[in-house]
Design a protein around this motif. Structure first.
Motif, PDB file in Angstrom:
ATOM      1  N   HIS A 278       0.845  -1.199   0.000  1.00 20.60           N
ATOM      2  CA  HIS A 278       0.000   0.000   0.000  1.00 20.60           C
ATOM      3  C   HIS A 278       0.883   1.252   0.000  1.00 20.60           C
ATOM      4  O   HIS A 278       0.585   2.233  -0.705  1.00 20.60           O
ATOM      5  CB  HIS A 278      -0.913  -0.028   1.234  1.00 20.60           C
ATOM      6  N   ASP A 279       1.966   1.228   0.762  1.00 19.17           N
ATOM      7  CA  ASP A 279       2.914   2.354   0.749  1.00 19.17           C
ATOM      8  C   ASP A 279       3.508   2.531  -0.646  1.00 19.17           C
ATOM      9  O   ASP A 279       3.618   3.651  -1.150  1.00 19.17           O
ATOM     10  CB  ASP A 279       4.059   2.118   1.748  1.00 19.17           C
TER      11      ASP A 279
ATOM     12  N   LYS B 212       2.243   1.529  -3.503  1.00 23.45           N
ATOM     13  CA  LYS B 212       1.187   2.008  -4.405  1.00 23.45           C
ATOM     14  C   LYS B 212       1.051   3.536  -4.324  1.00 23.45           C
ATOM     15  O   LYS B 212       0.931   4.218  -5.333  1.00 23.45           O
ATOM     16  CB  LYS B 212      -0.142   1.336  -3.999  1.00 23.45           C
ATOM     17  N   GLY B 213       1.111   4.063  -3.113  1.00 17.97           N
ATOM     18  CA  GLY B 213       0.894   5.494  -2.911  1.00 17.97           C
ATOM     19  C   GLY B 213       2.102   6.364  -3.259  1.00 17.97           C
ATOM     20  O   GLY B 213       1.944   7.511  -3.661  1.00 17.97           O
ATOM     21  N   GLN B 214       3.306   5.802  -3.139  1.00 13.67           N
ATOM     22  CA  GLN B 214       4.506   6.641  -3.273  1.00 13.67           C
ATOM     23  C   GLN B 214       5.237   6.513  -4.585  1.00 13.67           C
ATOM     24  O   GLN B 214       6.016   7.388  -4.946  1.00 13.67           O
ATOM     25  CB  GLN B 214       5.536   6.241  -2.208  1.00 13.67           C
TER      26      GLN B 214
END
Lengths: 186, 178
Positions: free
Chosen positions: A87-88, A90-92
């Motif tokens: 998830h990190d 995906k976001g960064q």
């Protein structure tokens, strides 16, 4: 802090008197401060020399989470650990200059979040996602038109959607059978 | 016409990911803010809200143990939190519409999907400062009014009193998603 409270139709309206606008707005200047946005973009740009190392660290965290999955097998805890790291990423990844890592990371998040029974987590499919994300970083693929990466991401998404559909069907059928069995016993 | 004096604004950034905290801090410093505090989980974030008394909170959603949504829930309780009216930006990799609705129903002021950019963060802060919304307290909700755009012709049921967001606020969310 003073708060003006009024009531209307069973709803309390609270208006704090310390409006930020009163404290931090400089009147008589242009509405959108493009200079501030430019300064922030420059600050981000100054950090960009570190982005490759940061993405490598994220991949190392992902591989560590995958290793624990291999050791302990799929369960709620091992999948959640992997979910947080992916998830990190995906976001960064787009901000850090690796936009094509976001596709497989998104598909992996969906797989880990939506699987109805974590103990049936598909280790091979998870491995393929982890390998795809790490390959983008290892090969320094920063071009958003890189066809191989786009195609791998597309196929991973298709396989994941298909897997989740089948798992949800199996799970629904199992629940129906269980419910019928409980009714029969009563 | 007016602009924001960022040097007078203080922020608390709550994210378990060190890289994301550094990105947000750099952007805020670029805007001109010098008071940027950090916390790496929801519990430290709650402590930071009480001790630093920041003007704006920027929090991640997915954090281990005590996540961003739980943090919002703890803050939006005027009986137990001294800074219950703090504007909150939820900065998250969750981009699904139902997540935006859920965040608003917990009292989030602005929702910002990753990947973050200078412009997108600036826009959220600008909105908080220039277009503040009153807070609403009902039996099931405390937070900023979830209806962003007033419709003077609306003649339907008043749904603000309910926990779930009403259709009129749903329209606002549709507008946000274009």
């Amino acid at each position: 802090m003073k708060v003006k409270i009024t009531e209307e139709k069973g709803i309390e309206w609270h208006e704090p008197d310390n409006s930020l606008a009163n404290q931090v707005v400089i009147p008589g200047t242009s509405e959108i401060d493009y200079e501030a946005i430019e300064r922030a973009e420059t600050a981000l740009n100054n950090l960009s020399a570190s982005f490759e190392d940061w993405m490598q660290e994220e991949c190392e965290n992902l591989i560590k989470a995958r290793d624990i999955l291999h050791q302990e097998g799929p369960n709620a805890e091992t999948l959640e650990r992997l979910f947080h790291v992916s998830h990190d990423i995906k976001g960064q990844s787009a901000t850090l200059g690796y936009p094509l890592a976001a596709g497989p990371a998104n598909s992996l998040c969906k797989l880990l979040y939506e699987i109805p029974r974590p103990e049936r987590g598909p280790v091979d499919l998870i491995d393929h996602h982890v390998d795809a994300i790490c390959a983008v970083v290892r090969e320094k693929i920063q071009d958003i038109n890189h066809q191989t990466s786009i195609e791998i991401s597309r196929r991973l998404t298709i396989v994941t959607d298909d897997f989740l559909r089948q798992e949800n069907d199996i799970y629904s059928r199992k629940m129906e059978i269980q419910s019928e069995s409980n009714d029969a016993q009563e | 016409m007016s602009k924001i004096a960022f040097d007078r604004l203080s922020f608390l950034v709550v994210d378990d990911n060190l890289h994301m905290r550094r990105l947000v801090r750099s952007l805020l410093h670029g805007f001109g803010s010098r008071q940027v505090y950090e916390a790496e989980d929801g519990a430290a974030g709650l402590e930071g809200v009480e001790s630093y008394n920041p003007d704006i909170l920027i929090t991640d959603w997915a954090m281990p143990i005590f996540d961003g949504l739980e943090l919002v829930q703890m803050i939006r309780n005027p009986d137990s939190c001294s800074n219950a009216y703090i504007p909150i930006v939820m900065l998250t990799g969750h981009s699904e519409k139902e997540k935006v609705i859920q965040a608003r129903n917990y009292g989030v002021t602005e929702f910002l999907c990753k990947p973050i950019s200078a412009k997108s963060l600036y826009d959220r802060i600008f909105n908080i400062v220039m277009n503040p919304r009153p807070y609403i307290k009902t039996a099931g909700f405390f937070g900023p009014d979830r209806r962003r755009f007033d419709n003077p012709n609306y003649a339907g049921i008043e749904r603000r009193a309910t926990k779930e967001v009403g259709n009129e606020a749903q329209d606002d969310i549709d507008k946000m998603f274009g």
